[in-house]
Structure formats: C-alpha cells, structure tokens
Design a protein around this motif. Structure first.
Motif, PDB file in Angstrom:
ATOM      1  N   LEU A  70      23.293 -37.509 -16.135  1.00  0.00           N
ATOM      2  CA  LEU A  70      22.681 -38.298 -17.211  1.00  0.00           C
ATOM      3  C   LEU A  70      22.562 -37.480 -18.491  1.00  0.00           C
ATOM      4  O   LEU A  70      22.825 -37.976 -19.592  1.00  0.00           O
ATOM      5  CB  LEU A  70      21.297 -38.784 -16.776  1.00  0.00           C
ATOM      6  N   ALA A 119      25.915 -37.266 -20.011  1.00  0.00           N
ATOM      7  CA  ALA A 119      26.296 -38.543 -20.634  1.00  0.00           C
ATOM      8  C   ALA A 119      25.587 -38.710 -21.976  1.00  0.00           C
ATOM      9  O   ALA A 119      26.186 -39.172 -22.959  1.00  0.00           O
ATOM     10  CB  ALA A 119      25.947 -39.694 -19.700  1.00  0.00           C
ATOM     11  N   PHE A 136       4.778 -33.718 -19.927  1.00  0.00           N
ATOM     12  CA  PHE A 136       5.448 -32.425 -19.720  1.00  0.00           C
ATOM     13  C   PHE A 136       4.591 -31.231 -20.125  1.00  0.00           C
ATOM     14  O   PHE A 136       4.732 -30.153 -19.550  1.00  0.00           O
ATOM     15  CB  PHE A 136       6.777 -32.380 -20.490  1.00  0.00           C
ATOM     16  N   VAL A 169      21.390 -34.347  -4.666  1.00  0.00           N
ATOM     17  CA  VAL A 169      21.864 -35.601  -5.266  1.00  0.00           C
ATOM     18  C   VAL A 169      21.066 -35.917  -6.526  1.00  0.00           C
ATOM     19  O   VAL A 169      21.619 -36.289  -7.573  1.00  0.00           O
ATOM     20  CB  VAL A 169      21.757 -36.757  -4.239  1.00  0.00           C
ATOM     21  N   ILE A 170      19.733 -35.759  -6.443  1.00  0.00           N
ATOM     22  CA  ILE A 170      18.872 -36.035  -7.601  1.00  0.00           C
ATOM     23  C   ILE A 170      19.205 -35.084  -8.750  1.00  0.00           C
ATOM     24  O   ILE A 170      19.299 -35.494  -9.910  1.00  0.00           O
ATOM     25  CB  ILE A 170      17.386 -35.932  -7.189  1.00  0.00           C
ATOM     26  N   LEU A 171      19.389 -33.827  -8.408  1.00  0.00           N
ATOM     27  CA  LEU A 171      19.717 -32.814  -9.423  1.00  0.00           C
ATOM     28  C   LEU A 171      21.035 -33.153 -10.129  1.00  0.00           C
ATOM     29  O   LEU A 171      21.125 -33.108 -11.367  1.00  0.00           O
ATOM     30  CB  LEU A 171      19.812 -31.446  -8.745  1.00  0.00           C
ATOM     31  N   ALA A 190      18.936 -34.754  -0.493  1.00  0.00           N
ATOM     32  CA  ALA A 190      18.444 -35.656  -1.546  1.00  0.00           C
ATOM     33  C   ALA A 190      18.163 -34.868  -2.817  1.00  0.00           C
ATOM     34  O   ALA A 190      18.429 -35.339  -3.933  1.00  0.00           O
ATOM     35  CB  ALA A 190      17.180 -36.359  -1.059  1.00  0.00           C
ATOM     36  N   HIS A 191      17.650 -33.647  -2.657  1.00  0.00           N
ATOM     37  CA  HIS A 191      17.341 -32.786  -3.809  1.00  0.00           C
ATOM     38  C   HIS A 191      18.597 -32.550  -4.642  1.00  0.00           C
ATOM     39  O   HIS A 191      18.576 -32.665  -5.874  1.00  0.00           O
ATOM     40  CB  HIS A 191      16.763 -31.459  -3.298  1.00  0.00           C
ATOM     41  N   TRP A 238      16.677 -43.580 -12.058  1.00  0.00           N
ATOM     42  CA  TRP A 238      16.867 -42.334 -11.288  1.00  0.00           C
ATOM     43  C   TRP A 238      15.528 -41.652 -11.034  1.00  0.00           C
ATOM     44  O   TRP A 238      15.335 -41.010  -9.996  1.00  0.00           O
ATOM     45  CB  TRP A 238      17.805 -41.401 -12.061  1.00  0.00           C
ATOM     46  N   ALA A 263      11.720 -32.006  -2.120  1.00  0.00           N
ATOM     47  CA  ALA A 263      12.911 -32.668  -1.588  1.00  0.00           C
ATOM     48  C   ALA A 263      13.352 -33.819  -2.494  1.00  0.00           C
ATOM     49  O   ALA A 263      14.535 -34.150  -2.559  1.00  0.00           O
ATOM     50  CB  ALA A 263      12.636 -33.194  -0.183  1.00  0.00           C
ATOM     51  N   GLY A 295      22.381 -36.063 -10.344  1.00  0.00           N
ATOM     52  CA  GLY A 295      22.158 -37.279 -11.132  1.00  0.00           C
ATOM     53  C   GLY A 295      21.566 -36.969 -12.493  1.00  0.00           C
ATOM     54  O   GLY A 295      22.045 -37.473 -13.528  1.00  0.00           O
ATOM     55  N   PHE A 296      20.528 -36.125 -12.525  1.00  0.00           N
ATOM     56  CA  PHE A 296      19.905 -35.757 -13.807  1.00  0.00           C
ATOM     57  C   PHE A 296      20.896 -35.000 -14.695  1.00  0.00           C
ATOM     58  O   PHE A 296      20.950 -35.222 -15.896  1.00  0.00           O
ATOM     59  CB  PHE A 296      18.653 -34.915 -13.576  1.00  0.00           C
TER      60      PHE A 296
END
Lengths: 154, 77
Positions: free
Chosen positions: B25, B28, B74, B17-19, B14-15, A107, A119, B21-22
């Motif tokens: 995860l 999970a 980080f 969808v990525i958010l 896309a932003h 990911w 984005a 997804g994280f």
C-alpha cells in the motif's frame, strides 16, 4: 509599507515573490509577509517537536502535547475564514487516493479485530519500535505538525 | 518442508502477509504521488486531493479530524 523583514524577503528573491503574487492574486508584499510568517512557523514547529518528542507515548504528558497544537491549529483554521476555493482536482483524480484509503482501512481493520498483537499487527504496532526512539518520535512530530501547518494555510 | 516438488523456506505467517500488505500500500501511494507529480492522467498528488476536500466545509472537518486522530493515535494514544 514594507517591514524590514518583508523588504529583505522581496530583495532576496524578487522573482519568486512576483511569481507567487501572480499565482495567488496577492501583492508581493503579502507574499513576502507570508514567507516571513512561514519562517516563524518553521522555527516554532522545530522547537515544539524537539520538546514534545521527549514525551513517551501512552503517558499523560504525551496526550497533552498532542492536544495543545491540535486545539490551537483547529481554532486557527476555524478563525481564518478562508474564502472558498475552486476545487483543483477532478473527480477521477480523487479515485486512486480514495481506493488506496479504503484498502488501507480494509487492511488495518482485520488486524485490529484479530487482537492487534505481534501476530496480527496494525500499522501503529509496526511503527512502535520506531516511535519508541527519540529520533523516530521527532520525525513523527515534524511530519504531523508540518501537515497541520500546511492545512492551516489552505 | 522438504519433499517432491515442494519449496523449502519459512512458513508464511499472518504477520508477514500483513507486513507485505502495508508495504504494498505504501508503494502504491508513492507510485500514485509520483505519477500525479509527473502529470500522468488521471493521477493527482495527494496535496491536490486534500485541497479539493478542504474546499467544502464537511471536507475540512473530515481532513482536520483525520489529522488530529493520526497525531493522537501515533504520538500519544
């Protein structure tokens, strides 16, 4: 011979000391000494995190304050020569975490390849607003150093 | 978008969808940790998995390298 601090630790919670001693195959005195050492580690981590969080990311001081405990804990882990332990986790217990780690990498990678911009942000970019604040950085430092301390004791 | 049988709302970016997804995860990982601590098979807490990894010399170096990279990435970069 117990030190005053060890005696105090065993006196405060003798049942726990004996239970830990039985679990790890060491004496109650050793468990008490370990508890005292962990107390000092906690204080050291707290002070170091409070100071290190003053350094903003993407600066030279931030690199130095990460590398200092990183090198120290790595050296400590290499020096300890801990006896090899029996693996406590069956292979199929590892599978869910391995799958999640792979999914996380899968990911993160597209976002990084697409430019790591607003984005298509990676996790570190998403966490930037949190890590730009002192409390956020302090929490990050405490978590990172806490995990490092835990790894040294394994 | 307004029309026959269509849904009105913000476009999926896309932003987003990525958010999601994280977040999925993270959820999970939390679920696996909770199931592992509750003793549900075949799940194990992450600490047990790390201890198993630390039992080998290669595993130790991988775990330590990951820890160092996380701190650098980080907190310093």
């Amino acid at each position: 011979m117990r030190s005053p601090r060890e005696q105090a630790t065993v006196r405060r919670d003798p049942a726990r000391s004996q239970r830990d001693a039985h679990t790890w195959g060491v004496s109650a005195e050793q468990v008490a000494a370990r508890g005292a050492r962990l107390g000092r580690w906690d204080a050291l981590i707290l002070v170091y995190a409070a100071l290190a969080a003053l350094c903003r990311p993407l600066t030279a001081p931030a690199v130095v304050v990460v590398l200092l405990p990183g090198a120290a804990l790595l050296a400590l882990a290499a020096w300890r020569h801990a006896p090899p332990r029996r693996a406590v986790c069956p292979r199929r217990g590892v599978v869910p975490w391995a799958v999640l780690a792979l999914l996380f990498g899968g990911w993160e990678l597209p976002a990084a390849l697409w430019g790591n911009d607003s984005a298509h942000p990676t996790l570190s970019l998403l966490l930037d607003p949190v890590l730009e604040t002192y409390p956020g950085r302090l929490l990050g430092w405490l978590a990172w150093l806490g995990v490092g301390r835990w790894l040294v004791t394994r | 978008m307004v029309g026959r049988g269509s849904v009105v709302g913000d476009p999926v970016t896309a932003h987003l969808v990525i958010l999601i997804g994280f977040a999925g995860l993270l959820g999970a990982m939390l679920a696996v940790e909770v199931l592992g601590r509750a003793g549900r098979e075949p799940f194990r807490p992450v600490a047990h998995v790390l201890e198993a990894a630390l039992a080998s010399r290669t595993g130790r170096w991988v775990v330590w390298a990951a820890w160092l990279w996380i701190g650098f990435h980080f907190l310093a970069r």
